[in-house]
Scaffold this active site. Structure first.
Site, PDB file in Angstrom:
ATOM      1  N   SER A 176       0.864  -1.187   0.000  1.00 24.23           N
ATOM      2  CA  SER A 176       0.000   0.000   0.000  1.00 24.23           C
ATOM      3  C   SER A 176       0.897   1.232   0.000  1.00 24.23           C
ATOM      4  CB  SER A 176      -0.853  -0.023   1.270  1.00 24.23           C
ATOM      5  OG  SER A 176      -1.430   1.249   1.515  1.00 24.23           O
TER       6      SER A 176
ATOM      7  N   TYR B 179      -1.963  -0.837  10.414  1.00 24.28           N
ATOM      8  CA  TYR B 179      -1.971  -1.189   8.990  1.00 24.28           C
ATOM      9  C   TYR B 179      -0.683  -0.680   8.331  1.00 24.28           C
ATOM     10  CZ  TYR B 179      -3.710  -1.432   4.133  1.00 24.28           C
ATOM     11  OH  TYR B 179      -3.862  -1.699   2.789  1.00 24.28           O
TER      12      TYR B 179
HETATM   13  N1  LIG Z   1      -8.844  -1.329  -0.703  1.00 26.45           N
HETATM   14  C1  LIG Z   1      -7.849  -0.451  -0.529  1.00 26.45           C
HETATM   15  O1  LIG Z   1      -8.068   0.753  -0.288  1.00 26.45           O
HETATM   16  C2  LIG Z   1      -6.415  -0.896  -0.652  1.00 26.45           C
HETATM   17  C3  LIG Z   1      -5.417   0.058  -0.888  1.00 26.45           C
HETATM   18  C4  LIG Z   1      -4.090  -0.347  -0.962  1.00 26.45           C
HETATM   19  C5  LIG Z   1      -3.785  -1.677  -0.793  1.00 26.45           C
HETATM   20  N2  LIG Z   1      -4.775  -2.589  -0.577  1.00 26.45           N
HETATM   21  C6  LIG Z   1      -4.388  -3.981  -0.360  1.00 26.45           C
HETATM   22  O2  LIG Z   1      -4.971  -4.794  -1.368  1.00 26.45           O
HETATM   23  C7  LIG Z   1      -5.220  -6.106  -0.852  1.00 26.45           C
HETATM   24  C8  LIG Z   1      -6.638  -6.550  -1.218  1.00 26.45           C
HETATM   25  O3  LIG Z   1      -7.541  -5.648  -0.632  1.00 26.45           O
HETATM   26  P1  LIG Z   1      -9.080  -5.504  -1.070  1.00 26.45           P
HETATM   27  O4  LIG Z   1      -9.320  -4.062  -1.168  1.00 26.45           O
HETATM   28  O5  LIG Z   1      -9.394  -6.406  -2.202  1.00 26.45           O
HETATM   29  O6  LIG Z   1      -9.750  -6.009   0.287  1.00 26.45           O
HETATM   30  P2  LIG Z   1     -11.011  -6.950   0.560  1.00 26.45           P
HETATM   31  O7  LIG Z   1     -12.081  -6.703  -0.446  1.00 26.45           O
HETATM   32  O8  LIG Z   1     -11.341  -6.748   1.992  1.00 26.45           O
HETATM   33  O9  LIG Z   1     -10.415  -8.415   0.328  1.00 26.45           O
HETATM   34  C9  LIG Z   1      -9.497  -8.993   1.197  1.00 26.45           C
HETATM   35  C10 LIG Z   1      -9.701 -10.482   1.181  1.00 26.45           C
HETATM   36  O10 LIG Z   1      -8.754 -11.081   2.094  1.00 26.45           O
HETATM   37  C11 LIG Z   1      -9.435 -12.081   2.828  1.00 26.45           C
HETATM   38  N3  LIG Z   1      -8.866 -12.324   4.144  1.00 26.45           N
HETATM   39  C12 LIG Z   1      -8.844 -11.493   5.207  1.00 26.45           C
HETATM   40  N4  LIG Z   1      -8.318 -12.104   6.279  1.00 26.45           N
HETATM   41  C13 LIG Z   1      -7.996 -13.354   5.883  1.00 26.45           C
HETATM   42  C14 LIG Z   1      -7.438 -14.474   6.552  1.00 26.45           C
HETATM   43  N5  LIG Z   1      -7.112 -14.437   7.853  1.00 26.45           N
HETATM   44  N6  LIG Z   1      -7.248 -15.600   5.851  1.00 26.45           N
HETATM   45  C15 LIG Z   1      -7.609 -15.676   4.544  1.00 26.45           C
HETATM   46  N7  LIG Z   1      -8.159 -14.645   3.862  1.00 26.45           N
HETATM   47  C16 LIG Z   1      -8.358 -13.510   4.529  1.00 26.45           C
HETATM   48  C17 LIG Z   1     -10.838 -11.510   2.999  1.00 26.45           C
HETATM   49  O11 LIG Z   1     -11.738 -12.533   3.346  1.00 26.45           O
HETATM   50  P3  LIG Z   1     -13.002 -12.184   4.278  1.00 26.45           P
HETATM   51  O12 LIG Z   1     -13.817 -11.187   3.514  1.00 26.45           O
HETATM   52  O13 LIG Z   1     -13.668 -13.493   4.491  1.00 26.45           O
HETATM   53  O14 LIG Z   1     -12.415 -11.607   5.532  1.00 26.45           O
HETATM   54  C18 LIG Z   1     -11.105 -10.889   1.653  1.00 26.45           C
HETATM   55  O15 LIG Z   1     -11.695 -11.802   0.765  1.00 26.45           O
HETATM   56  C19 LIG Z   1      -4.934  -6.030   0.655  1.00 26.45           C
HETATM   57  O16 LIG Z   1      -3.659  -6.565   0.919  1.00 26.45           O
HETATM   58  C20 LIG Z   1      -4.934  -4.537   0.930  1.00 26.45           C
HETATM   59  O17 LIG Z   1      -4.153  -4.207   2.047  1.00 26.45           O
HETATM   60  C21 LIG Z   1      -6.079  -2.242  -0.509  1.00 26.45           C
END
Ligand SMILES: NC(=O)c1ccc[n+]([C@@H]2O[C@H](COP(=O)([O-])OP(=O)(O)OC[C@H]3O[C@@H](n4cnc5c(N)ncnc54)[C@H](OP(=O)(O)O)[C@@H]3O)[C@@H](O)[C@H]2O)c1
Length: 263
Positions: free
Chosen positions: A137, A150
């Site tokens: 991030s 985070y």
């Molecule tokens: N969205 C943003 O603003 C943003 C910005 C920069 C970077 N990122 C990074 O991008 C990546 C993906 O984010 P996203 O936005 O797609 O988030 P998201 O929609 O919340 O997806 C994250 C996924 O990870 C799964 N997960 C969480 N805890 C877990 C565990 N203990 N074991 C296995 N799976 C688990 C979640 O499952 P559950 O739903 O069942 O918990 C969910 O399906 C992350 O690493 C995040 O830090 C996101």
């Protein structure tokens, strides 16, 4: 990396960006092992994507990461690409953060990518090829108030990626670190969205971010920072962090009210 016929492990595959990445990888002919805590959502993904495998698991423990890694290896018959995408977020004043949440966030965001890489690396070394992609991030380079845990987890992930990339420089294994800015996915709860609006935080659509992630993988980027001016601030923060302290002060005061639930 040309993704055709590549054996790919994707964590967080049922999440906001995960589902889109899985579809893009599948379109390019990759063979997928999809990992997520949400087994039902994974079932739907596998039903949609012909030939994809589901490997449900909770990545918050070393033991389960080891089991998941072995399961993926056996489902795919080896691994060419590991994409560590699963992650969790928390928007809170640090004094309000439950210690269990701090521990969980460090486990899922930092240790799980390390545990999975550790489990899959020996086989990649034996074939002298492979790629590990860690999704960080912008907060992994700019410590952001009220996203303190985070930020710490993503700073760690960036350091892990850089050190491992250097360690593997003379091998056929590549390590890529990718840093998006805020993305409109379920990770950001209502308080984050309202704070983002109040502070005019830039937020990208997940499809656009995924297109850049896929391009970074296909072109073997060592790292990639998305969005302007955030990618510039990453560089300024590295050189002149006191300047960034000052420029974020007003934003921090607004964010505090949302993080404390006062707005
Ligand atoms: N969205 C943003 O603003 C943003 C910005 C920069 C970077 N990122 C990074 O991008 C990546 C993906 O984010 P996203 O936005 O797609 O988030 P998201 O929609 O919340 O997806 C994250 C996924 O990870 C799964 N997960 C969480 N805890 C877990 C565990 N203990 N074991 C296995 N799976 C688990 C979640 O499952 P559950 O739903 O069942 O918990 C969910 O399906 C992350 O690493 C995040 O830090 C996101």
């Amino acid at each position: 990396m040309n993704l055709k016929d590549k054996r790919v492990v994707l964590t967080g595959a049922a999440g906001g960006m995960g589902k889109i990445i899985a579809r893009e990888l599948h379109k390019r002919g990759a063979v997928l092992a999809l990992v997520d805590a949400n087994a039902d959502a994974l079932g739907a993904m596998v039903a949609e994507l012909d030939g994809a495998h589901a490997a449900p698991g909770d990545l918050s423990s070393a033991g389960e990461c080891k089991v998941v890694a072995a399961q993926c290896q056996s489902l795919l018959g080896g691994v060419d690409l590991l994409i560590n995408l699963a992650g969790i977020n928390s928007f809170a004043a640090f004094e309000d953060e439950p210690v269990e949440k701090i521990e969980l966030m460090m486990h899922v965001n930092l240790l799980a990518p390390m545990w999975l890489s550790r489990a899959l690396l020996p086989a990649m070394q034996a074939q002298n090829s492979g790629q590990i992609v860690n999704i960080g991030s912008i907060f992994g380079s700019i410590g952001f108030a009220y996203f303190t845990t985070y930020s710490a987890s993503k700073f760690g992930l960036r350091g892990f990626s850089e050190a491992l990339r250097r360690e593997l420089a003379d091998t056929g294994i590549k390590v890529t670190y990718i840093a998006p800015r805020a993305v409109k996915t379920p990770m950001n709860n209502d308080a984050v969205m309202r704070m983002g609006e109040a502070t005019k935080m830039n937020m990208d659509e997940p499809d656009a971010v995924v297109a850049k992630i896929i391009a970074a993988i296909e072109t073997d980027k060592k790292d990639a920072y998305f969005g302007f001016p955030e990618s510039l601030f990453v560089r300024i923060n590295g050189l002149l962090p006191r300047l960034v302290d000052g420029s974020l002060a007003a934003q921090n005061r607004i964010a505090r009210a949302f993080a404390k639930g006062e707005k």
